[in-house]
Design a protein around this motif. Structure first.
Motif, mmCIF file in Angstrom:
data_model
loop_
_atom_site.group_PDB
_atom_site.id
_atom_site.type_symbol
_atom_site.label_atom_id
_atom_site.label_comp_id
_atom_site.label_asym_id
_atom_site.label_seq_id
_atom_site.Cartn_x
_atom_site.Cartn_y
_atom_site.Cartn_z
ATOM 1 N N LYS A 1 0.916 -1.133 -0.198
ATOM 2 C CA LYS A 1 0.028 -0.133 0.041
ATOM 3 C C LYS A 1 0.732 1.323 -0.068
ATOM 4 C CE LYS A 1 -4.176 1.492 2.352
ATOM 5 N NZ LYS A 1 -5.077 1.504 3.628
ATOM 6 N N MET A 2 1.986 1.187 0.834
ATOM 7 C CA MET A 2 2.943 2.314 0.926
ATOM 8 C C MET A 2 3.431 2.530 -0.448
ATOM 9 S SD MET A 2 3.043 4.084 3.694
ATOM 10 C CE MET A 2 4.302 4.905 3.563
ATOM 11 N N GLN A 3 3.909 1.360 -0.989
ATOM 12 C CA GLN A 3 4.397 1.512 -2.410
ATOM 13 C C GLN A 3 3.513 2.145 -3.460
ATOM 14 O OE1 GLN A 3 6.377 -2.354 -3.260
ATOM 15 N NE2 GLN A 3 8.320 -1.615 -2.963
ATOM 16 N N ALA A 4 2.457 1.817 -3.374
ATOM 17 C CA ALA A 4 1.307 2.341 -4.161
ATOM 18 C C ALA A 4 1.246 3.875 -3.942
ATOM 19 C CB ALA A 4 0.066 1.441 -4.062
ATOM 20 N N VAL A 5 1.169 4.318 -2.885
ATOM 21 C CA VAL A 5 1.075 5.806 -2.354
ATOM 22 C C VAL A 5 2.226 6.440 -2.965
ATOM 23 C CG1 VAL A 5 0.888 7.303 -0.740
ATOM 24 C CG2 VAL A 5 -0.524 5.252 -0.592
ATOM 25 N N GLN A 6 3.277 5.669 -2.743
ATOM 26 C CA GLN A 6 4.721 6.496 -3.250
ATOM 27 C C GLN A 6 4.608 6.565 -4.677
ATOM 28 O OE1 GLN A 6 8.144 4.335 -2.061
ATOM 29 N NE2 GLN A 6 9.480 6.051 -2.041
ATOM 30 N N ALA B 1 4.114 10.167 -9.465
ATOM 31 C CA ALA B 1 3.385 10.209 -10.712
ATOM 32 C C ALA B 1 2.605 11.670 -10.693
ATOM 33 C CB ALA B 1 2.170 9.451 -10.914
ATOM 34 N N ASP B 2 2.201 12.331 -9.462
ATOM 35 C CA ASP B 2 1.685 13.461 -8.981
ATOM 36 C C ASP B 2 2.551 14.489 -9.211
ATOM 37 O OD1 ASP B 2 -1.015 12.373 -8.750
ATOM 38 O OD2 ASP B 2 -0.788 12.589 -6.548
ATOM 39 N N GLU B 3 3.779 14.333 -8.599
ATOM 40 C CA GLU B 3 5.196 14.927 -8.744
ATOM 41 C C GLU B 3 5.611 15.429 -10.348
ATOM 42 O OE1 GLU B 3 6.830 16.792 -6.606
ATOM 43 O OE2 GLU B 3 5.313 16.644 -5.065
ATOM 44 N N GLU B 4 5.523 14.230 -11.044
ATOM 45 C CA GLU B 4 5.850 14.297 -12.536
ATOM 46 C C GLU B 4 4.881 15.263 -13.313
ATOM 47 O OE1 GLU B 4 6.217 10.073 -13.549
ATOM 48 O OE2 GLU B 4 8.230 10.204 -12.529
ATOM 49 N N LYS B 5 3.721 14.995 -12.957
ATOM 50 C CA LYS B 5 2.643 15.682 -13.540
ATOM 51 C C LYS B 5 2.576 17.281 -13.209
ATOM 52 C CE LYS B 5 -1.150 12.265 -13.949
ATOM 53 N NZ LYS B 5 -2.487 11.987 -13.233
ATOM 54 N N LEU B 6 3.118 17.546 -11.855
ATOM 55 C CA LEU B 6 2.920 18.853 -11.332
ATOM 56 C C LEU B 6 4.374 19.611 -12.233
ATOM 57 C CD1 LEU B 6 2.213 21.218 -9.448
ATOM 58 C CD2 LEU B 6 3.633 20.297 -7.834
ATOM 59 N N ALA B 7 5.589 18.805 -12.074
ATOM 60 C CA ALA B 7 6.671 19.144 -12.707
ATOM 61 C C ALA B 7 6.415 19.580 -14.243
ATOM 62 C CB ALA B 7 7.808 18.189 -12.860
ATOM 63 N N ALA B 8 5.465 18.667 -14.862
ATOM 64 C CA ALA B 8 5.279 18.990 -16.430
ATOM 65 C C ALA B 8 4.405 20.225 -16.547
ATOM 66 C CB ALA B 8 4.671 17.779 -17.162
ATOM 67 N N THR B 9 3.282 20.256 -15.808
ATOM 68 C CA THR B 9 2.637 21.684 -15.741
ATOM 69 C C THR B 9 3.285 22.732 -15.435
ATOM 70 O OG1 THR B 9 0.516 20.237 -14.872
ATOM 71 C CG2 THR B 9 0.444 22.597 -14.808
#
Length: 100
Positions: free
Chosen positions: A7-12, A17-25
């Motif tokens: 579960k922790m790995q999935a959240v990580q 993925a959220d960080e990558e999307k944010l960085a792209a945006t």
């Protein structure tokens, strides 16, 4: 414990993925902001150049207006002199001087 680890790995992974999307945006928005900044700088330079051109053109218009007014006054003066001279010549030709 294994489920919690997974579960922790999935959240990580999700956070990554959220960080990558944010960085792209953010990257896209920074590029757009850079373009806007360059365009703004160019527009401000153009505006300043046009303001200076307007000042020069206004001064030129004032000069031409003064020249036009001077020419109008000279034309009026020349026309008035010519009319007075014509009138005087006609009086003399008709024998009607000031003593008649």
């Amino acid at each position: 414990q294994r489920k919690q680890f997974e579960k922790m790995q999935a959240v990580q992974a999700e956070l990554k993925a959220d960080e990558e999307k944010l960085a792209a945006t953010v990257g896209r928005l920074r590029r757009k902001m850079d373009e806007s900044t360059r365009a703004l700088s160019a527009a401000e330079s153009k505006r300043e150049r046009l303001k200076q051109e307007l000042v020069r053109a206004t001064a030129e218009c004032v000069e031409h207006l003064k020249a036009k007014e001077q020419c109008t006054a000279e034309i009026h003066e020349a026309t008035a002199r010519a009319a007075a001279l014509r009138e005087e010549k006609l009086r003399r030709a008709c024998g009607g001087g000031a003593a008649s």
